[in-house]
Design a protein around this motif. Structure first.
Motif, PDB file in Angstrom:
ATOM      1  N   TRP A   1      33.205  36.020  52.443  1.00  0.00           N
ATOM      2  CA  TRP A   1      34.162  37.202  52.044  1.00  0.00           C
ATOM      3  C   TRP A   1      35.012  36.709  50.665  1.00  0.00           C
ATOM      4  O   TRP A   1      34.925  35.693  50.493  1.00  0.00           O
ATOM      5  CB  TRP A   1      35.291  37.314  53.221  1.00  0.00           C
ATOM      6  N   SER A   2      35.275  37.805  50.183  1.00  0.00           N
ATOM      7  CA  SER A   2      35.803  37.534  48.889  1.00  0.00           C
ATOM      8  C   SER A   2      36.824  38.613  48.522  1.00  0.00           C
ATOM      9  O   SER A   2      36.479  39.697  48.757  1.00  0.00           O
ATOM     10  CB  SER A   2      34.751  37.395  47.827  1.00  0.00           C
ATOM     11  N   ASN A   3      38.097  38.331  48.119  1.00  0.00           N
ATOM     12  CA  ASN A   3      39.346  39.282  48.041  1.00  0.00           C
ATOM     13  C   ASN A   3      40.150  38.412  46.869  1.00  0.00           C
ATOM     14  O   ASN A   3      40.620  37.501  47.045  1.00  0.00           O
ATOM     15  CB  ASN A   3      40.065  39.468  49.121  1.00  0.00           C
ATOM     16  N   LYS A   4      40.239  39.097  45.530  1.00  0.00           N
ATOM     17  CA  LYS A   4      41.130  38.640  44.613  1.00  0.00           C
ATOM     18  C   LYS A   4      42.373  38.422  44.891  1.00  0.00           C
ATOM     19  O   LYS A   4      43.115  37.560  44.609  1.00  0.00           O
ATOM     20  CB  LYS A   4      40.788  39.381  43.414  1.00  0.00           C
ATOM     21  N   GLU A   5      42.996  39.336  45.597  1.00  0.00           N
ATOM     22  CA  GLU A   5      44.492  39.552  46.109  1.00  0.00           C
ATOM     23  C   GLU A   5      44.648  38.229  47.010  1.00  0.00           C
ATOM     24  O   GLU A   5      45.671  37.695  46.743  1.00  0.00           O
ATOM     25  CB  GLU A   5      44.910  40.503  46.703  1.00  0.00           C
ATOM     26  N   TYR A   6      43.920  38.092  47.823  1.00  0.00           N
ATOM     27  CA  TYR A   6      44.016  37.064  48.838  1.00  0.00           C
ATOM     28  C   TYR A   6      43.961  35.591  47.954  1.00  0.00           C
ATOM     29  O   TYR A   6      44.434  34.655  48.178  1.00  0.00           O
ATOM     30  CB  TYR A   6      42.964  36.933  49.844  1.00  0.00           C
ATOM     31  N   ASP A   7      42.682  35.410  47.325  1.00  0.00           N
ATOM     32  CA  ASP A   7      42.640  34.013  46.644  1.00  0.00           C
ATOM     33  C   ASP A   7      43.763  33.614  45.666  1.00  0.00           C
ATOM     34  O   ASP A   7      44.428  32.678  45.641  1.00  0.00           O
ATOM     35  CB  ASP A   7      41.393  34.322  45.190  1.00  0.00           C
ATOM     36  N   SER A   8      44.465  34.937  44.909  1.00  0.00           N
ATOM     37  CA  SER A   8      45.737  34.685  44.089  1.00  0.00           C
ATOM     38  C   SER A   8      46.798  34.355  45.113  1.00  0.00           C
ATOM     39  O   SER A   8      47.760  33.355  44.750  1.00  0.00           O
ATOM     40  CB  SER A   8      46.016  35.923  43.577  1.00  0.00           C
ATOM     41  N   ILE A   9      47.037  34.531  46.366  1.00  0.00           N
ATOM     42  CA  ILE A   9      48.204  34.439  47.099  1.00  0.00           C
ATOM     43  C   ILE A   9      48.061  32.962  47.615  1.00  0.00           C
ATOM     44  O   ILE A   9      48.807  32.251  47.503  1.00  0.00           O
ATOM     45  CB  ILE A   9      48.242  35.145  48.234  1.00  0.00           C
ATOM     46  N   ILE A  10      46.903  32.529  47.771  1.00  0.00           N
ATOM     47  CA  ILE A  10      46.547  31.143  48.382  1.00  0.00           C
ATOM     48  C   ILE A  10      46.771  30.184  47.076  1.00  0.00           C
ATOM     49  O   ILE A  10      47.483  29.217  47.442  1.00  0.00           O
ATOM     50  CB  ILE A  10      45.065  31.235  49.166  1.00  0.00           C
ATOM     51  N   GLU A  11      46.197  30.576  45.941  1.00  0.00           N
ATOM     52  CA  GLU A  11      46.290  29.521  44.846  1.00  0.00           C
ATOM     53  C   GLU A  11      47.698  29.224  44.510  1.00  0.00           C
ATOM     54  O   GLU A  11      48.107  28.202  44.357  1.00  0.00           O
ATOM     55  CB  GLU A  11      45.568  30.247  43.599  1.00  0.00           C
ATOM     56  N   SER A  12      48.415  30.325  44.731  1.00  0.00           N
ATOM     57  CA  SER A  12      49.919  30.210  43.979  1.00  0.00           C
ATOM     58  C   SER A  12      50.640  29.555  45.388  1.00  0.00           C
ATOM     59  O   SER A  12      51.504  28.675  44.925  1.00  0.00           O
ATOM     60  CB  SER A  12      50.445  31.897  43.912  1.00  0.00           C
TER      61      SER A  12
END
Length: 561
Positions: free
Chosen positions: A485-496
């Motif tokens: 699965w891939s979701n840019k919004e999700y990736d951004s939250i986790i990275e931050s």
């Protein structure tokens, strides 16, 4: 689903029982003197345990050990065994708090970015000293792209400088934020302050490895007693991959050996719960795990204990498989089976229904409340809604029927759960067929890691007390994102939340992690089933086994028989 108050009471009661047990009178039998045991020429200290009983603790496993390599292992059974023979900078006490182990002292910078550890005088089981270089070697190996450890991500979770860049191949392993100015000093630098950093260092992925021994063992490292080196309370005297009996003996070279009461541990892999209980009743096991009808049968026994574990069991749909990329199909699957019947009628071991991705009793937020107390729940069983999603999915996919194979490990309880789910889905969603393929856990994990599956009934245990131990799995590049699965919004939250603005604002971070869980659940990235409870039989006279829902599930250093 049981109320949280009931779970808290259950956990408190268990801890109270264990504390009473720990204060009881132990056996008058003297602990075997192993001071005369010496390292063998192959580099491993070996003693022959008293397998007839005595001070040997006989423990039940329901799955085999997958790996004895600290930087390669990924499962709880392997972690438990590795932690019994190897010790890191920290260990965990009975309450779950980190305590100094190989580190004698630590100096922390005011900004929380630099930790300077001074190592105690300790030896490996071949008589060589444990040094700071052993940690540098092991940590660099963990993030080395060539090694491709499934747990390399945890170095980034720990915030160690350049970890992510090294894993991605942008920097070299020598640029990792860990150094050894001398044999007794280890310096670690972080990119951002990590409040649970010290707890993480007790996790097996961070354990030391002696470089010279590792290179001498070559590809055979971790596969036999002669290729496994110990610096912890015990050493391995009998082991091979897929072994059904694994024997550990007290390590005479261990720095705190005077406080280790057991002469050894003998693990026995028994997948059939009835056979395991027979072995327990015959006196061949001191600790055994129950399942199904056995729980009701022995619940009133004074040797019975119910323990809430942190493991989340769920179905992972591979979104690269035709049809499973459809969110309505995934939601149909997720809502089609009765989770209450699974925990109440099949497992009966204190497990609870999981309508979430982050388990209960895992972590407390800045508000002082458990994550689940203030977070929403998702994907609760609803067969009518599941059928509606199925009809929508069929129209979108232009199909009238579909068939998928679900990978299942070959333990009795897991197969029982899988068969029930299979029946429920096929009854609730006419035209959808589920075939089961059973195999040893190690093979199931390998298949899922390689993406060679359609559906997989799997589990994840928490490595540290923070929601990130689950949520980090579903980022785009995570090796544990089995469904791709891939979701840019999700990736951004986790990275931050790991090393951005959110990492510096605990309240905002906590709220953002709830948003991240919502994204995973609303997209049915995983199909949650249950949070594991353990029904365990422990013989009277056994004291001091420490049970933990986070990290290493059972610790035996302070156990007595």
């Amino acid at each position: 689903m049981k109320k949280l108050r009931t779970l808290s009471l259950l956990l408190f009661t268990l801890l109270f029982i264990l504390s009473l047990t720990g204060c009881g009178t132990g056996s008058s039998k003297k602990v075997k003197d192993t001071s005369a045991d010496t390292p063998k020429t192959d580099g491993t200290v070996r003693t022959e345990p008293d397998t007839a009983g005595g001070n040997i603790l006989n423990v039940h496993f329901d799955v085999e050990i997958a790996s004895m390599d600290p930087q390669i292992a990924t499962d709880g059974t392997s972690f438990e065994t590795i932690a019994a023979i190897t010790e890191g900078l920290y260990s965990i006490d009975a309450s779950g708090s980190p305590i100094l182990a190989m580190a004698e002292s630590v100096d922390k910078s005011k900004d929380g970015l630099t930790y300077t550890f001074t190592l105690r005088d300790a030896k490996w089981s071949d008589g060589t000293p444990v040094t700071s270089h052993d940690f540098v070697f092991a940590w660099r190996r963990l993030v080395d792209p060539v090694v491709a450890s499934e747990y390399s991500f945890i170095m980034g979770i720990a915030g160690v400088t350049n970890a992510a860049a090294i894993i991605s191949g942008e920097k070299t392993t020598e640029e990792l934020g860990v150094s050894a100015p001398n044999d007794k000093t280890l310096v670690v630098t972080l990119e951002v302050p990590v409040p649970f950093f010290e707890s993480l260092l007790a996790f097996p992925s961070f354990l030391p490895v002696n470089e010279a021994f590792f290179k001498a063992a070559g590809d055979s490292f971790g596969t036999s007693p002669s290729t496994i080196l110990s610096n912890g309370p015990f050493i391995i005297t009998s082991y091979e991959p897929a072994a059904t009996t694994i024997t550990l003996t007290k390590n005479p070279a261990y720095w705190d050996v005077q406080n280790v009461a057991l002469d050894g541990i003998r693990y026995q892999v028994i997948k059939d719960s009835q056979q395991a209980m027979l072995s327990y009743q015959n006196g061949d096991l001191d600790v055994a795990t129950l399942s199904g009808e056995q729980v009701e049968q022995f619940a009133a026994d004074p040797e019975f204990h119910n323990i809430m574990a942190g493991y989340l069991w769920y179905i992972s749909p591979n979104q690269t498989i035709k049809g499973l990329e459809n969110v309505n199909l995934r939601k149909a699957l997720a809502l089609a089976y009765d989770k209450g019947a699974i925990v109440n009628n099949i497992l009966k071991d204190g497990s609870i229904v999981a309508d979430f991705a982050v388990p209960t009793l895992l972590a407390t937020g800045p508000d002082g409340k458990d994550f689940r107390e203030t977070a929403s729940t998702y994907l609760a069983a609803d067969k009518a809604t599941a059928l509606s999603y199925w009809e929508t999915a069929k129209a979108e996919l232009n199909v009238s029927q579909l068939k998928y194979t679900m990978l299942v490990e070959d333990t009795e309880s897991t197969m029982n759960v899988a068969q029930f789910i299979q029946s429920e889905i096929q009854t609730t969603l006419p035209g959808l067929t589920i075939e089961l393929q059973t195999m040893p856990k190690k093979n199931r994990v390998e298949r899922m890691q390689q993406g060679d599956f359609e559906l997989g009934l799997t589990r994840w245990g928490p490595d540290y007390a923070d929601p990130m131990t689950y949520l980090d799995m579903w980022t785009t590049k995570s090796p544990n994102n089995y469904g791709f699965w891939s979701n840019k919004e999700y990736d951004s939250i986790i990275e931050s939340a790991k090393k951005g603005a959110l990492a510096l604002d605990t309240t905002a971070r906590w709220a953002a992690l709830k948003d991240a869980e919502r994204l995973v659940m609303e997209d049915a990235v995983i199909l949650p089933v249950y949070q594991k409870g353990d029904a365990v039989m422990i013989k009277n006279g056994i004291e001091g086994i420490e049970f933990h829902s986070v990290g290493i599930n059972r610790i035996y250093k302070n156990a007595k028989k």
